[in-house]
Design a protein around this motif. Structure first.
Motif, mmCIF file in Angstrom:
data_model
loop_
_atom_site.group_PDB
_atom_site.id
_atom_site.type_symbol
_atom_site.label_atom_id
_atom_site.label_comp_id
_atom_site.label_asym_id
_atom_site.label_seq_id
_atom_site.Cartn_x
_atom_site.Cartn_y
_atom_site.Cartn_z
ATOM 1 N N ARG A 21 23.268 78.940 63.103
ATOM 2 C CA ARG A 21 24.717 78.746 62.990
ATOM 3 C C ARG A 21 25.389 79.915 63.694
ATOM 4 O O ARG A 21 25.095 81.069 63.416
ATOM 5 N N ILE A 22 26.268 79.578 64.644
ATOM 6 C CA ILE A 22 27.008 80.607 65.364
ATOM 7 C C ILE A 22 28.462 80.167 65.479
ATOM 8 O O ILE A 22 28.797 79.000 65.270
ATOM 9 N N ASN A 23 29.286 81.111 65.841
ATOM 10 C CA ASN A 23 30.702 80.860 66.055
ATOM 11 C C ASN A 23 30.872 79.850 67.182
ATOM 12 O O ASN A 23 30.225 79.958 68.225
ATOM 13 N N GLY A 24 31.726 78.872 66.988
ATOM 14 C CA GLY A 24 31.930 77.815 67.972
ATOM 15 C C GLY A 24 32.398 78.323 69.320
ATOM 16 O O GLY A 24 31.978 77.816 70.361
ATOM 17 N N GLU A 25 33.266 79.334 69.311
ATOM 18 C CA GLU A 25 33.756 79.883 70.579
ATOM 19 C C GLU A 25 32.632 80.558 71.351
ATOM 20 O O GLU A 25 32.527 80.408 72.570
ATOM 21 N N GLU A 26 31.771 81.301 70.631
ATOM 22 C CA GLU A 26 30.631 81.952 71.289
ATOM 23 C C GLU A 26 29.682 80.909 71.865
ATOM 24 O O GLU A 26 29.181 81.054 72.981
ATOM 25 N N ARG A 27 29.436 79.858 71.106
ATOM 26 C CA ARG A 27 28.558 78.775 71.565
ATOM 27 C C ARG A 27 29.105 78.143 72.831
ATOM 28 O O ARG A 27 28.391 77.971 73.818
ATOM 29 N N ASP A 28 30.383 77.809 72.805
ATOM 30 C CA ASP A 28 31.007 77.168 73.962
ATOM 31 C C ASP A 28 30.953 78.070 75.193
ATOM 32 O O ASP A 28 30.668 77.608 76.299
ATOM 33 N N GLU A 29 31.221 79.365 75.000
ATOM 34 C CA GLU A 29 31.182 80.311 76.113
ATOM 35 C C GLU A 29 29.760 80.436 76.665
ATOM 36 O O GLU A 29 29.550 80.460 77.885
ATOM 37 N N PHE A 30 28.765 80.473 75.779
ATOM 38 C CA PHE A 30 27.368 80.569 76.189
ATOM 39 C C PHE A 30 26.945 79.323 76.963
ATOM 40 O O PHE A 30 26.351 79.423 78.039
ATOM 41 N N VAL A 31 27.272 78.154 76.455
ATOM 42 C CA VAL A 31 26.913 76.902 77.127
ATOM 43 C C VAL A 31 27.602 76.814 78.489
ATOM 44 O O VAL A 31 26.985 76.421 79.484
ATOM 45 N N GLU A 32 28.850 77.199 78.547
ATOM 46 C CA GLU A 32 29.584 77.172 79.814
ATOM 47 C C GLU A 32 28.943 78.118 80.830
ATOM 48 O O GLU A 32 28.770 77.763 82.000
ATOM 49 N N LEU A 33 28.570 79.309 80.388
ATOM 50 C CA LEU A 33 27.920 80.262 81.281
ATOM 51 C C LEU A 33 26.578 79.722 81.761
ATOM 52 O O LEU A 33 26.239 79.835 82.945
ATOM 53 N N CYS A 34 25.813 79.134 80.868
ATOM 54 C CA CYS A 34 24.528 78.542 81.253
ATOM 55 C C CYS A 34 24.737 77.460 82.303
ATOM 56 O O CYS A 34 24.007 77.407 83.300
ATOM 57 N N ASN A 35 25.712 76.603 82.091
ATOM 58 C CA ASN A 35 26.014 75.549 83.069
ATOM 59 C C ASN A 35 26.376 76.152 84.421
ATOM 60 O O ASN A 35 25.918 75.683 85.461
ATOM 61 N N HIS A 36 27.192 77.205 84.389
ATOM 62 C CA HIS A 36 27.598 77.887 85.619
ATOM 63 C C HIS A 36 26.382 78.455 86.349
ATOM 64 O O HIS A 36 26.344 78.459 87.583
ATOM 65 N N LEU A 37 25.380 78.916 85.596
ATOM 66 C CA LEU A 37 24.166 79.504 86.178
ATOM 67 C C LEU A 37 23.082 78.461 86.425
ATOM 68 O O LEU A 37 21.945 78.807 86.740
ATOM 69 N N ASP A 38 23.438 77.179 86.273
ATOM 70 C CA ASP A 38 22.517 76.060 86.510
ATOM 71 C C ASP A 38 21.264 76.135 85.637
ATOM 72 O O ASP A 38 20.137 75.992 86.109
ATOM 73 N N THR A 39 21.478 76.391 84.358
ATOM 74 C CA THR A 39 20.405 76.409 83.380
ATOM 75 C C THR A 39 20.932 75.758 82.110
ATOM 76 O O THR A 39 22.054 75.269 82.092
ATOM 77 N N THR A 40 20.108 75.722 81.074
ATOM 78 C CA THR A 40 20.565 75.155 79.809
ATOM 79 C C THR A 40 20.519 76.217 78.726
ATOM 80 O O THR A 40 19.753 77.194 78.820
ATOM 81 N N ALA A 41 21.307 76.023 77.700
ATOM 82 C CA ALA A 41 21.309 76.957 76.577
ATOM 83 C C ALA A 41 19.926 77.002 75.933
ATOM 84 O O ALA A 41 19.404 78.081 75.629
ATOM 85 N N ALA A 42 19.305 75.850 75.749
ATOM 86 C CA ALA A 42 17.979 75.801 75.126
ATOM 87 C C ALA A 42 16.956 76.570 75.949
ATOM 88 O O ALA A 42 16.136 77.319 75.399
#
Length: 59
Positions: A21-42
């Motif tokens: 469980r993490i803060n929704g804003e942190e999750r969204d920022e992490f997922v967005e950064l991963c997408n930008h770097l052409d990778t996945t959060a997982a």
């Protein structure tokens, strides 16, 4: 990456989950950064876990 390494990576079955469980804003920022770097959060979380375990064994 060599064909042998690709086959070895595919042979490792992902058969377990880790729920956090993490803060929704942190999750969204992490997922967005991963997408930008052409990778996945997982993928990045799995990489972190592997590196963390390896570093801990070296101590």
């Amino acid at each position: 990456m060599s064909e042998e390494k690709k086959k070895k990576k595919k042979a490792v079955k992902k058969d377990s989950q880790l729920i956090i469980r993490i803060n929704g804003e942190e999750r969204d920022e992490f997922v967005e950064l991963c997408n930008h770097l052409d990778t996945t959060a997982a993928r990045e979380i799995r990489r972190f876990i592997r590196e963390f375990v390896t570093a801990s064994k070296a101590e």
